[in-house]
Design a protein around this motif. Sequence first.
Motif, short mmCIF file in Angstrom:
data_model
loop_
_atom_site.label_atom_id
_atom_site.label_comp_id
_atom_site.label_asym_id
_atom_site.label_seq_id
_atom_site.Cartn_x
_atom_site.Cartn_y
_atom_site.Cartn_z
N LYS A 188 0.85 -1.19 0.00
CA LYS A 188 0.00 0.00 0.00
C LYS A 188 0.88 1.24 0.00
O LYS A 188 1.96 1.25 0.57
N SER A 189 0.39 2.29 -0.62
CA SER A 189 1.09 3.57 -0.64
C SER A 189 0.13 4.64 -0.13
O SER A 189 -0.99 4.75 -0.62
N ILE A 190 0.58 5.40 0.88
CA ILE A 190 -0.28 6.44 1.44
C ILE A 190 0.46 7.78 1.41
O ILE A 190 1.69 7.83 1.34
N ASN A 191 -0.29 8.85 1.50
CA ASN A 191 0.27 10.19 1.57
C ASN A 191 0.88 10.37 2.96
O ASN A 191 0.19 10.25 3.96
N LEU A 192 2.17 10.66 3.02
CA LEU A 192 2.86 10.81 4.30
C LEU A 192 2.42 12.06 5.05
O LEU A 192 2.73 12.24 6.22
N LYS A 193 1.67 12.92 4.38
CA LYS A 193 1.17 14.14 5.04
C LYS A 193 -0.19 13.90 5.70
O LYS A 193 -0.79 14.82 6.22
N SER A 194 -0.67 12.65 5.67
CA SER A 194 -1.97 12.31 6.24
C SER A 194 -1.81 11.40 7.46
O SER A 194 -1.38 10.25 7.33
N ILE A 195 -2.15 11.91 8.65
CA ILE A 195 -2.02 11.10 9.87
C ILE A 195 -2.92 9.87 9.80
O ILE A 195 -2.51 8.78 10.21
N MET A 196 -4.10 10.02 9.25
CA MET A 196 -5.00 8.86 9.14
C MET A 196 -4.41 7.80 8.21
O MET A 196 -4.52 6.61 8.46
N GLY A 197 -3.78 8.25 7.14
CA GLY A 197 -3.15 7.32 6.20
C GLY A 197 -2.03 6.54 6.88
O GLY A 197 -1.95 5.32 6.76
N VAL A 198 -1.17 7.26 7.60
CA VAL A 198 -0.04 6.62 8.27
C VAL A 198 -0.54 5.61 9.30
O VAL A 198 -0.08 4.47 9.35
N MET A 199 -1.51 6.03 10.12
CA MET A 199 -2.02 5.14 11.17
C MET A 199 -2.74 3.92 10.58
O MET A 199 -2.72 2.84 11.16
N SER A 200 -3.38 4.10 9.42
CA SER A 200 -4.15 3.01 8.81
C SER A 200 -3.26 1.84 8.39
O SER A 200 -3.74 0.72 8.23
N LEU A 201 -1.96 2.08 8.22
CA LEU A 201 -1.07 1.00 7.78
C LEU A 201 -0.70 0.06 8.92
O LEU A 201 -0.29 -1.07 8.68
N GLY A 202 -0.81 0.52 10.17
CA GLY A 202 -0.48 -0.34 11.32
C GLY A 202 0.90 -0.93 11.22
O GLY A 202 1.09 -2.14 11.31
#
Length: 89
Positions: free
Chosen positions: A41-55
Amino acid sequence: MAVEKTVTITDETGVHARPATVLVNKAGSYAADMNLEYNGKSINLKSIMGVMSLGIPQGAQIKIVANGSDEQEALDAIVEVIKSEGLGE
């Protein structure tokens, strides 16, 4: 042309809320687009929800990708935060 670096998470609790917030805040201070890739998965590093969603757990290999006018500076800063926060190497 994007720049990227792979780091290994060494913190026994993985990437949890406090260091994730520091990473997101640091990423947000640069113009470059920044993504974090983990487990396909690739998420926007500027998004706290994105970072946390990766666990992201201890031992995980994550890839940081920066693309933009200050991409190298941004990538170096994020890697420095990962090291200074004791998250990984």
